[in-house]
Design an enzyme around this catalytic site. Structure first.
Site, PDB file in Angstrom:
ATOM      1  N   LYS A   1       0.858  -1.198   0.000  1.00  0.00           N
ATOM      2  CA  LYS A   1       0.000   0.000   0.000  1.00  0.00           C
ATOM      3  C   LYS A   1       0.888   1.240   0.000  1.00  0.00           C
ATOM      4  O   LYS A   1       1.937   1.280   0.679  1.00  0.00           O
ATOM      5  CB  LYS A   1      -0.873  -0.051   1.256  1.00  0.00           C
ATOM      6  CG  LYS A   1      -1.947   1.007   1.371  1.00  0.00           C
ATOM      7  CD  LYS A   1      -2.780   0.725   2.629  1.00  0.00           C
ATOM      8  CE  LYS A   1      -3.873   1.769   2.821  1.00  0.00           C
ATOM      9  NZ  LYS A   1      -4.645   1.537   4.053  1.00  0.00           N
TER      10      LYS A   1
ATOM     11  N   SER B   1      -9.513   1.704   3.588  1.00  0.00           N
ATOM     12  CA  SER B   1      -8.718   2.491   2.691  1.00  0.00           C
ATOM     13  C   SER B   1      -7.761   1.678   1.827  1.00  0.00           C
ATOM     14  O   SER B   1      -7.198   2.209   0.874  1.00  0.00           O
ATOM     15  CB  SER B   1      -7.921   3.530   3.477  1.00  0.00           C
ATOM     16  OG  SER B   1      -7.073   2.900   4.390  1.00  0.00           O
TER      17      SER B   1
ATOM     18  N   SER C   1      -9.494  -0.706   7.694  1.00  0.00           N
ATOM     19  CA  SER C   1      -9.022  -0.496   6.327  1.00  0.00           C
ATOM     20  C   SER C   1      -8.362  -1.676   5.637  1.00  0.00           C
ATOM     21  O   SER C   1      -8.060  -1.586   4.456  1.00  0.00           O
ATOM     22  CB  SER C   1      -8.054   0.687   6.302  1.00  0.00           C
ATOM     23  OG  SER C   1      -8.756   1.875   6.578  1.00  0.00           O
TER      24      SER C   1
END
Lengths: 479, 454
Positions: free
Chosen positions: B52, B127, B151
């Site tokens: 990420k 997220s 997330s």
């Protein structure tokens, strides 16, 4: 009692002498390194970096708290102080706001206790250089993060200080204490010891207390005293006119020797303090404190007591000589070499300290060394020079570093105790000063000093003053 | 959905073909493609993974899906990534996310929203939407995400894959761009529970660079397949209380409860009193910590700088330009709740309630082995469907509690309705990760009809 009563509180920052920074392993040699060479992701606030507490810094902070007679909190915590400034890489400073390391300490100045409200650990910011007068108007500014993250302790006093002189004395004593235990270099000029002051003045006639003024930028002991004197006088001049100074922050300008308003530089900021989530609380156990106590050096007061015991010098002398770590070391070394502690303490107290003060030298810099004391003593005890000549030689050693015996030789300063010679000069002086002789005969025996003085002058100080005194008295009585 | 399994990939080098796949991504899940090879002597050399973009990897940018870091190249690599590289795994790219990990839909990225591979009209969740989408689309066997309020788990649920948030303190946060320091954890998104356990095992452990990591030896793999007979599993009453919870979700959930009973475990409904405060507490604490963590993005040392006359104006212009709307919203909230006069009423009070939630969980896990509940109250919404921030925040209601309590929590696919995946969560006592994984593994096996091999 003076009409105006001054009240001063100090906020002091002390850089701790650790090898690495407070929250990362960057080196702390701020002064020798090129800008931005002692940096890493942590102390430059890179995204994702995290702080890790420096144990050595905690140790030194605990030592400081012990030496300042403070009560150490078993649990203290780190907090974030949030504000924006280019020298603050994370946009917040890690400090201790809610639960500081220690509280309720004191330092004694001349028998008076100046109380310390709190002592806490925090990190230093970077160094900012901007061209021009203010960063807002500057065309550019440069930031060096070598200093960012250096460990500091902040010491806040109660407003117990009552004069600029006392404030200076406090700072000087604090410096001695932190140097004693190798906590900090305590060097104000190099920024290892910094202080801001809060000052207000009470008009005891009207009962009006002035607004409080914060004074910053005092970067030497002398300037601490001078800046606060200036500010106190400035405040008094307002009070005398029935006015009050605005409550504000002022900076000391060492060039113009005045304070100037820094209003607008620090607006009322809301620092939004909250507990630092990246660090665990500091737990200082009683056991840990006991371990640290063992590492503390002999404190000044203990040393003074020991000096009295071991060296049989007067208590007053012992106190003075033990106050500064380096002076204490010098004294003990000289006492050992000379073998006569009283001699050393006398000469240090009367001659050496005066020289240091007048020439603004510190004991490590001064050219006269403990071994010179031995020579001086020998020269006196062997009757080669008089005590008063020795004092002159002393000054010469301080000036040149040349050994006393060499100076005596080179300048031909041997003591004159030739009675015949002295008598000859005296008889001449007596003949040339009948009026003064008359005064002596009329009972003004103090004029003996005049005659002695003349002989000393003629012999360029080499005559033995005691002998001259004796002979002068004898001759004058005979006249 | 392609199902990549780490075990099956050992000894194979699929790095080049993976890079090709990534370059052809149409889901907007990948922000940067590149190659950082792992240790060639490592057991897992040749196996790719994605990271990420709020986790720093030297050699790649770390934009956090924000304009303010669009040009930022980190000078170091996160500890968790380093450990994976040591084991042989290779980084092949950085994934898209909600800006600074603030969001539940991956619609808040400065570089465009991510599409859910299961239905490209729908959000992948956030997220860590990019990571979940990439694993679901079969690009890589696993990707790293970060989980502050769900997330990792929420996008895993929406994309039909496994998402695991280990106990707080297990995995170093050094190198994870901080959002809310007391809530953030790095977690793996995988296609199966065993891989989640494996990746966590490799990443976990005390890191001298992160004071919040714990020194605990844990074996997450050995007992994975041990049966869960007689285990006491609780589920919270409140999931049936809220209108927002869709019936489809409850349908799947009840099926899972049956499955668990069939495995010999005991299932009990419990009443968790403080759960009703969870969202409020989270949305005070997280933005508060975020407002401070994001202060370093000021254009002075790195990232984008928008200069104007004067220092203050430069700060303002830079941050106004650089931050998206959701980020700004949370910074405002954070500044407010920390400000003088409000700190006691908001932040401090929220911290106290958080403590009560933590204690309530402690008590719960003294009586029960785990808590089970849906991951999301709703099926994956369409892109652009959610308009109200509050509605948006409520999507986190089931995941947030694990972050508040520092608990291990995993989301596994539990079934499909209308061809949309529904996930369920298993949560356990702090540091009981092995048990949580074991329970999840058993349920996963049972739900697949026992067809999967160990």
């Amino acid at each position: 009692m003076s009409r105006f009563k001054t009240t001063i509180g100090l906020e002091i920052h002390v850089q701790l002498m650790t090898k690495t920074k407070m929250f990362c392993s960057c080196k702390t040699n701020v002064l020798e390194a090129e800008p931005n060479t002692n940096i890493c992701p942590v102390c430059t606030g890179q995204p994702g970096a995290l702080p890790v507490t420096n144990e050595e810094a905690v140790k030194l902070a605990v030592k400081a708290a012990l030496l300042l007679n403070a009560k150490i909190n078993e649990v203290s915590r780190f907090d974030r102080k949030n504000y924006f400034y280019p020298d603050l890489p994370k946009g917040y400073q890690i400090t201790q706001y809610f639960y500081p390391l220690a509280v309720q300490g004191y330092i004694e100045i001349d028998g008076k206790k100046i109380r310390i409200r709190r002592i806490h650990i925090e990190e230093d910011a970077g160094k900012l250089l901007h061209e021009g007068e203010s960063i807002e108007k500057a065309n550019y500014a440069l930031v060096d993060y070598n200093r960012s993250g250096i460990p500091l302790i902040e010491i806040v006093t109660e407003p117990d200080i009552e004069s600029p002189k006392e404030a200076r004395a406090f700072m000087e004593k604090l410096r001695n204490i932190v140097r004693y235990a190798d906590i900090s270099t305590g060097d104000m000029e190099k920024g290892a010891l910094r202080c801001d002051a809060n000052i207000s003045v009470l008009d005891t006639e009207t009962g009006v207390r002035s607004n409080r003024v914060e004074v910053k930028n005092m970067n030497s002991f002398k300037f601490v005293e001078k800046a606060l004197e200036y500010e106190r006088d400035r405040i008094i001049s307002y009070l005398e006119k029935g006015e009050n100074v605005p409550q504000e922050t002022r900076g000391w300008d060492m060039n113009s020797k005045r304070t100037f308003s820094m209003r607008g530089k620090e607006e009322e900021a809301d620092y939004r303090y909250f507990p630092e989530p990246d660090l665990l609380p500091l737990i200082i156990t009683q056991d840990y404190i006991e371990e640290i106590k063992k590492e503390l050096p002999e404190l000044a007061d203990e040393k003074a007591e020991r000096f009295v015991r071991e060296y049989s010098i007067p208590e007053y002398d012992a106190k003075v000589l033990s106050a500064d770590k380096d002076i204490a070391e010098y004294f003990e070394e000289a006492a050992k070499i000379v073998g006569d502690a009283k001699f050393v303490s006398n000469w240090m107290m009367t001659e050496l300290l005066r020289e240091l003060k007048e020439r603004e030298l510190n004991i490590k810099e001064v050219k006269i060394k403990p071994v010179h004391f031995k020579e001086l003593k020998e020269l006196i005890s062997q009757g080669i020079i008089s005590t008063s000549m020795a004092k002159k030689v002393f000054v010469e050693v301080v000036e040149t570093g040349e050994s006393p015996s060499k100076i005596v030789e080179r300048k031909g300063l041997k003591k004159i105790d030739d009675t015949a010679l002295i008598e000859e000069i005296l008889k001449r002086v007596i003949k040339e000063n009948p009026k003064t002789v008359k005064k002596y005969k009329n009972g003004k025996t103090s004029v003996l000093g005049f005659f002695v003085g003349q002989i000393m002058k003629e012999t360029k100080g080499k005559a033995d003053p005691k002998l001259v005194n004796e002979i002068a008295k004898k001759l004058l009585d005979e006249v | 959905m392609v199902d990549l399994n780490i075990d099956e990939l050992i000894g194979r080098d699929i790095l080049e073909e993976t890079l090709k796949l990534l370059k052809n991504d149409t889901l907007n899940s990948i922000l940067e493609v590149g190659l950082l090879k792992g240790n060639e002597k490592g057991k897992y050399f040749g196996i790719p993974f994605l990271v990420k973009d709020n986790i720093v990897v030297e050699g790649f940018k770390a934009t956090c899906a924000s304009k303010i870091l669009e040009n930022y190249s980190p000078p170091y690599t996160a500890t968790a990534v380093k450990r994976l590289l040591n084991a042989g795994f290779s980084v092949v790219g950085k994934t898209n996310l909600d800006e600074f990990a603030m969001g539940s839909s991956n619609e808040n990225s400065a570089f465009g929203p991510v599409k859910n591979p299961v239905d490209t009209d729908r959000i992948p969740g956030g997220s860590s939407g990019g990571s979940a989408a990439a694993v679901s689309a079969g690009y890589v066997p696993f990707a790293l995400g970060s989980d502050t309020g769900g997330s990792v788990r929420l996008p895993a649920s929406f994309c039909g894959v496994v998402g695991y948030k280990p106990s707080y303190g297990l995995i170093s946060r050094y190198g994870l761009v901080a959002f809310a320091s007391s809530l953030d954890q790095i977690g793996p998104i995988t296609t199966n529970v065993k891989d989640a356990a494996l990746i966590t095992q490799i990443m976990m452990g005390k890191d001298p660079l992160d004071s919040t990591t714990v020194d605990m030896k844990m074996d997450l793999l050995t007992d994975l397949s041990k049966p869960i007979k007689e285990y006491k599993i609780a589920y919270p009453k409140f999931i049936f209380k809220y209108e927002m919870v869709e019936n489809e979700v409850l349908e799947i959930f009840e099926k899972v409860l049956e499955t668990i009973k069939n495995l010999g475990a005991r299932v009990t409904e419990v009443d968790l009193e403080f759960m009703k405060y969870a969202v409020a507490v989270y949305y005070i604490i997280a933005p508060a910590e975020a407002s401070s963590n994001l202060a370093r993005f000021d254009g002075v040392r790195y990232g984008v700088r928008k200069e104007k006359e004067g220092l203050k104006s430069t700060y303002k212009y830079t941050r106004d330009y650089g931050f998206g709307l959701e980020v700004k919203r949370r910074i405002f909230m954070g500044n407010f709740t920390l400000s003088t006069g409000y700190y006691e009423a908001y932040y401090n009070r929220a911290m106290k309630v958080r403590r009560l939630i933590y204690e309530e969980f402690k008590e719960l896990f003294e009586k029960y082995d785990a808590l089970i509940l849906p991951t999301s109250p709703v099926l994956p919404p369409k892109i652009g469907e959610i308009k109200e921030p509050l509605q948006y925040y409520l999507m986190d209601m089931f995941t947030i509690i694990a972050n508040l309590g520092g608990l291990p929590a995993i989301s596994i696919p539990a079934g499909e309705i209308k061809n949309l995946p529904v996930g369920i969560q298993i949560m356990g006592k702090q540091f009981d990760d092995a048990k949580v994984l074991q329970i999840a593994n058993n349920i996963e096996f049972a739900l697949s009809g026992g067809a999967k091999d160990e």
